[in-house]
Design an enzyme around this catalytic site. Structure first.
Site, mmCIF file in Angstrom:
data_model
loop_
_atom_site.group_PDB
_atom_site.id
_atom_site.type_symbol
_atom_site.label_atom_id
_atom_site.label_comp_id
_atom_site.label_asym_id
_atom_site.label_seq_id
_atom_site.Cartn_x
_atom_site.Cartn_y
_atom_site.Cartn_z
ATOM 1 N N HIS A 190 0.810 -1.223 0.000
ATOM 2 C CA HIS A 190 0.000 0.000 0.000
ATOM 3 C C HIS A 190 0.837 1.263 0.000
ATOM 4 O O HIS A 190 0.520 2.235 -0.669
ATOM 5 C CB HIS A 190 -0.916 0.003 1.223
ATOM 6 C CG HIS A 190 -2.082 -0.911 1.046
ATOM 7 N ND1 HIS A 190 -2.643 -1.634 2.062
ATOM 8 C CD2 HIS A 190 -2.781 -1.232 -0.067
ATOM 9 C CE1 HIS A 190 -3.644 -2.359 1.595
ATOM 10 N NE2 HIS A 190 -3.743 -2.133 0.309
ATOM 11 N N CYS A 497 -8.535 0.071 -18.523
ATOM 12 C CA CYS A 497 -8.406 1.043 -17.428
ATOM 13 C C CYS A 497 -7.521 0.549 -16.285
ATOM 14 O O CYS A 497 -7.520 1.137 -15.217
ATOM 15 C CB CYS A 497 -9.779 1.455 -16.903
ATOM 16 S SG CYS A 497 -10.744 0.078 -16.287
HETATM 17 C C1 PEP Z 1 -8.383 -3.427 -12.710
HETATM 18 O O1 PEP Z 1 -8.640 -4.462 -12.081
HETATM 19 O O2 PEP Z 1 -7.525 -3.350 -13.611
HETATM 20 C C2 PEP Z 1 -9.095 -2.172 -12.382
HETATM 21 C C3 PEP Z 1 -8.956 -1.085 -13.115
HETATM 22 O O3 PEP Z 1 -9.874 -2.183 -11.275
HETATM 23 P P1 PEP Z 1 -9.309 -2.035 -9.775
HETATM 24 O O4 PEP Z 1 -7.839 -1.763 -9.853
HETATM 25 O O5 PEP Z 1 -10.103 -0.939 -9.157
HETATM 26 O O6 PEP Z 1 -9.640 -3.383 -9.212
#
Ligand code: PEP
Ligand code: MG
Length: 543
Positions: A190, A497
């Site tokens: 983290h 994303c």
């Molecule tokens: C992912 O899993 O790539 C994503 C964008 O979602 P998070 O990181 O919020 O799980």
């Protein structure tokens, strides 16, 4: 050591955790263990412990109120939930009743809990061990008067420490080129995520070294290289690197507000990932082609009880207003896994494979319908899309669509303005990548963080899995190529994303796979647009 004997130059290489160059005085964080053995009566010691926990919880709540980003809030929320759970002191109380001081009873009980987390089979709980130590340290400080607050680093100072807790990181001023080198730690911990989101150079995993007497150091967060007591050659090399980094930054700043185009003229959509709307206030919407991911978990943090429909509608409106007509993709609540939410998610032996994301929303329609109504109402007011996280089966997407249709009918009956937005899903579970043709969706967005962990069977939270938790490996890339080409065949727009979109090593592969739309952390937009500007389909890097 005599003041006249200067230690020899020492170069060590750890693991890169947050890019950036630093040069400055060394500050070693000493760890002190104080054992207060003067016990009062059992009743007095119980009271001392309860007061220390209450004071620690109040501090963490204050920290939550002061942070405006999703990662920091989620980390601190977990700690607050633990501090407020009576189970935290269940093992310490009988020891206190047996005559032990509160400090000893609590310290020993928490050491057992943290060791249990750290040595367990489950990677998720291993990653939580440092959060347990973090909150324990805070309580212990209240019992002993020890220091856990801000670290006083000189400007440009490079902190050398065994490890660093997220809450201590958040209390410390890292401006002015300050940086971090940890003997332990992991790039996925983290504190490393926080360092990256705030642009603090950091490298980890230097091993168990005894370091004394070095006055100054150079750190390269991009390569993980730390030079203690650097010589003239090191200084010259660092100077040259800094100069070229400055030039690159100038180019990136210039590119950040422009439409991204590859070297051979293909436009690429670059959007941003957002959490709390407060994060957006400092940003110019001209940076991006829209918001490709709103992590709506922010609505559930730092509060008592669940957010109401009106709370949610107000937050969604604020984000749409910021975007000034650019499209905004809201993700429905993605609780569970690495995103526990007090009062909603439950303890599971393997939360990454459990009731998380859309699975939890469909299991709790009472909570989900509130979000669906707020999203439907917001959709009447702006350019927006909605996607579901952690989908694995077509039936789940069908259930989501049915809920949107049902709630739209209820809003119509109530005479409230609303619209059904385009409904899509994240591609995070390999099952979806393999069967995209079976889903009835308007668009998809590849969540490369989770897709990578599920393709490689390597937890995104784990330490020591270098080489596995990497979206650049061929297995993950093949799966991404498969999704891009299925999307093209089916006429379903595909975006991405996850963090792979801003990994300068992986981004050229994503462009070569045919992706023409990505969403990245706001701080990465300039860097990403620079890599795009250098890339060409026939011969650019990895082209
Ligand atoms: C992912 O899993 O790539 C994503 C964008 O979602 P998070 O990181 O919020 O799980
Ligand atoms: Mg995800």
């Amino acid at each position: 050591m005599s003041a006249l004997i200067r230690p020899a130059r020492l170069e060590i290489v750890g693991r890169p955790a947050s890019p950036g160059l630093a040069r400055g005085p060394v500050h070693i964080l000493e760890e002190t263990t104080v054992r207060d053995v003067h016990a009062g009566t059992s009743a007095q010691e119980r009271t001392r412990l309860l007061e220390a926990i209450a004071a620690a919880a109040a501090e963490v709540a204050d920290l939550i109120a002061g942070v405006d980003d999703e990662e920091a809030a989620a980390i601190l929320e977990f700690q607050l939930a633990m501090l407020e759970d009576d189970a935290l002191i269940a093992d310490a109380l009988p020891v206190i009743d047996g005559g032990a001081p509160a400090l000893v009873a609590f310290q020993d009980a928490m050491a057992d809990v943290a060791a249990g987390y750290r040595t367990g089979d489950d990677e998720y709980f291993q990653a939580r061990a440092s959060d347990i130590e973090d909150l324990a340290e805070r309580v212990i400080a209240h019992l002993t008067g020890a220091e856990t607050g801000a670290i006083e680093l000189p400007p440009g100072g490079i902190l050398l420490a065994r490890d660093l807790t997220p809450s201590r990181f958040l209390s410390t001023d890292w401006s002015g080129g300050r940086a971090i080198a940890l003997f332990e730690g992991s790039p996925t911990a983290h504190v490393a995520i926080l360092a990256r989101s705030r642009g603090v150079p950091m490298a980890v995993g230097f091993g168990t070294l005894k370091i004394t007497g070095h006055a100054a150091a150079l750190l390269d967060g991009e390569t993980g290289r730390l030079v203690l007591s650097p010589d003239a050659d090191d200084e010259a090399g660092h100077h040259a690197l800094t100069a070229s980094a400055d030039e690159i930054r100038t180019v990136e700043q210039r590119l950040a507000r422009r439409q991204a185009v590859t070297a051979d003229g293909t436009p690429i959509k670059v959007m941003i990932n957002a959490g709390d709307p407060g994060e957006l206030d400092a940003l110019d919407p001209a940076l991006c082609d829209g918001i490709g991911l709103v992590r709506t978990e922010f609505l559930f943090h730092g509060r008592r009880g669940l957010p109401t429909e009106d709370d949610q509608l107000a937050a969604y409106r604020r984000i749409l207003t910021w975007a000034e007509g650019r499209p905004v993709t809201f993700r429905t609540l993605d609780a569970g896994g690495d995103k526990p939410i007090a009062g909603l998610t439950r303890e599971e032996s393997n939360p990454f494979l459990g009731l998380r994301g859309i699975r939890l929303s469909l299991a709790r329609p009472d909570v989900f319908r509130v979000q669906v109504r707020a999203l439907l109402r917001a959709a009447a007011e702006g350019e927006m899309l909605v996607m579901a996280p952690m989908v694995a089966l077509p039936a789940e997407m069908q259930a989501v669509t049915d809920l949107f249709v049902e709630e739209a009918a209820a809003l119509r009956r109530a005479g409230l303005a609303h619209a059904i937005p385009p409904l899509g899903m994240m591609v995070e579970v390999p099952a979806v990548a393999l069967t995209l043709d079976l889903f009835d969706v308007d668009f998809v967005s590849i969540g490369s963080n989770d897709l990578t962990q599920y393709v490689m069977a390597a937890s995104r939270d784990a330490t020591g899995l270098a080489g596995l938790d990497d979206a650049g490996v061929e297995a993950v890339q093949r799966m991404i190529r498969m999704v891009v080409s299925s999307g093209a065949e089916l006429g379903v727009p595909v975006s991405l994303c996850g963090d792979a979109g801003s990994d300068t090593r992986v981004l050229p592969k994503l462009l070569a796979a045919g992706l023409r739309s990505i969403s990245v952390a706001p701080a990465q937009v300039g860097r990403v647009k620079r890599v795009i500007a250098d890339w060409r389909a026939d011969g650019g890097p990895d082209g």
